[in-house]
Scaffold this active site. Sequence first.
Site: not given
Length: 623
Positions: A92, A258
Site C-alpha cells: 500500500d 478498495e
Amino acid sequence: MNMTLQGGRTGRRMNEGSREARVSLPPRRAWPGQLALAPLLLTATVHCGAGTTSHENAGESDTDASRGSMLAASECTPGTSGNPIVAGWYADPDIKIYNGVYWVYPTYSAPYEAQTYLDAFSSTDLIHWTKHSKVLDKANVSWATRAIWAPSPIFRNNTYYLYFGANDIQNDGQLGGIGVAKSNNPGGPYVDAIGRPLISKFINGAQPIDQNIFIDDDGQAYLYYGGWGHCNIVKVNNDMISLDNSSFKEITPSGYVEGALMFKRKGKYYLMWSEGGWTGPDYRVSYAVANSPMGPFPKAGTILSQNAAIGKGSGHNSVVNVPGTDDWYIFYHRRPLGETDGNHRVLAYDRMYFNGDGTIQPVEMSSQDNFCDGNALGWTPYGGTWTVSNGRYATQQNPDAKALLDTHFSALAYEADVTPGASGDAGLLFRVSNPGAGLDAYKGYYAGIAAGSDRVVLGKANAGAWTELASAAATIDPNVTYHLAVVANGDRISVYLNHSTTPILTATDATYASGAVGVRAHDSAAAFDNVKATKPPGVIFYADGGYGGLGISLNAGSYTLAQLNAAGIPNDWMSSLRVPAGWTVQVYQHNDFAGTMWTFTADTSLLPAEANDQMSSVRIFAP
C-alpha cells in the site's frame, strides 16, 4: 562442462483436469514465427560503477523498435535497478516529494496484530532508498491497537500530515477507522493530531480504510477512501484535521474494491483503485478520468494486473510525477511468484505512460537489474558467494555458482552484460525449475561464454546430466565485458553475442517449456550487469491454461495451419494467450480461417471450453 540444473514437469491444461569478439556467424534467420528483424542499435555499455571495458560490435544500426528488449545497456535511471525497491514485506505505498526528496510511506505487511507501526523510505533519485523506522507508532495514537494501514502523506500549514487507517473495524460499534497524525519532519515521529479517529463510522457502506489525501489547485483538500466495495469523497477543512461533514459523497466506480488514489494531470482528475482480492493473484489496478474531483468516474480500464512471468497480486498503488517533466511512475505492491503467504508483499514501481488523449497505457511489470542501487534484492543465490560491487553482481571462482530471479518465463528475450574470468565459463540461465532441490537436481537451459576455451555454448541440464545443444568458436577475453542475449520462442532458441543481428547459436529443443531466469558462473569468477528479461513482442500462445506449458510468440499477420506449424504451433494446441494492449486476435476452428471464430482482445488465462485446443488458423491485428 558440468551443468547441474533441475526442475519439474509442466502441468497439463487446466480444463483437462580486450578484443572485439571475433566469430564466424551463421546466416541470419528470423525469430521463430516472426518477421525478419531490422538491425540493432549498438551503443557502448554503461556500468553504474567502475568496471572493465566492454567491447561491442559496430557498424550496425537499429530501425525497428520490436527488439526493444535487446537494446544496449541502460544508465542508472529510475526504474532500472530492479524490484523490489527495498527489503522487507511492505504494501500500500503512497509517495510524495518534499523539498526535492521522494518519500514513500507503506503498510508494514504482517498479520494484523503485528501491524502496530509504519516505516518510511526516502530517496533523492528513485534509485537509492533510506529507511526511516517507525515514523508512526501506536504508542503515539491512543486509540490504535493494530492493523495500521495505508498511510497517505501531505504537507500543509508548515506541517507534515499522515492519514492512516487502524483497527480494521467491522461495524460502527468498534473503535477505529481513519486517523490523522502530524509531525514537523517528514521522517517523523508522527503523533495523533486529534486524539480520536477522523472517520469512525461506515458511511454509504464504505469501511473507513484506505484513505488518500489530495489538495486541488484551488487549495481545497479532499479525502478519498473506502473498503468493502464502496468509495467516498469528503472535503477536508483547511486545518487538515477536520471535515466538512455535509460533503460526504459516494463516488464508487464499477469494479471498485478498495485502495482509492487521486491525482491530477493536465486539468483532468484521475481516480485509481484496486479490484479483486488482496491475497489473490487477481488483485489489480483500474482507473477513471473526470473533469471534477467529485466525479463522476466512469471506469476507463485496468492498467496493472498480475504478470504470470514476474509477479502476482499487484495493486494498491500511488503515482509520482518527476518535477519539470511528464515522466510518471506507478508505485504499488506485488507478491513474488514463489510466495503463498498473503502478507508477503513487496514494494515495486514501474514507468507509467499516457496516450495522447490522456488515457493510460497498461503498465508493463519489469524484470531487470543494473545493480545501480548497490543491492541484489530479488535474487536468490544457489552456490557460490555473490556480492554487488561497482554496480555489478559478482561471484568469485566456484565450481558452480548460480543466482536466480523469482520469475517464470516461457517465451522470452533475455540479456545481460557478462564479464567472465580466465577459466571456466559464465552466462545466462533460463527456463530453470526446482532450484531448491540441490545443485545436482536443477533442470533448465544455459548459454555461456568461455574465456578459457574461446567459445560460446548452449546446452541443457537434467539432474546433473549436461547436454550440449550448440557451440561456436569466439575470441573471449577474461575480465572483458560481453553482451549476451537469448531469445527462446517455443522450441526455437537463439543466442546473440555483442548485439549482433545474427544469432551465433541456434537450436531446437522443447525439453523445458518455462521457468526462472538467472545467471551462472561455472568454475569461473564472473560479473553481471544490465540484466533484463522480457516477453518477445506480439501475441504469446500457450499450450496450457494459466499461461503454462510452451509459449510461442507471433507478430501481427494471418497464419494458416501450415504457417502455424512452421512457427512451432501444432494443430488444436492452444489453451491460453497473452494479448498486448490494443491488439485483436481472431482464432479459427479450422484451417484457412474457416469454422467458428473466437475473438480475444486481452490476456486470457483459460480459453472457453468450446475454444480450448481448437486453433487451426489465426489472424492477429496490431493497433
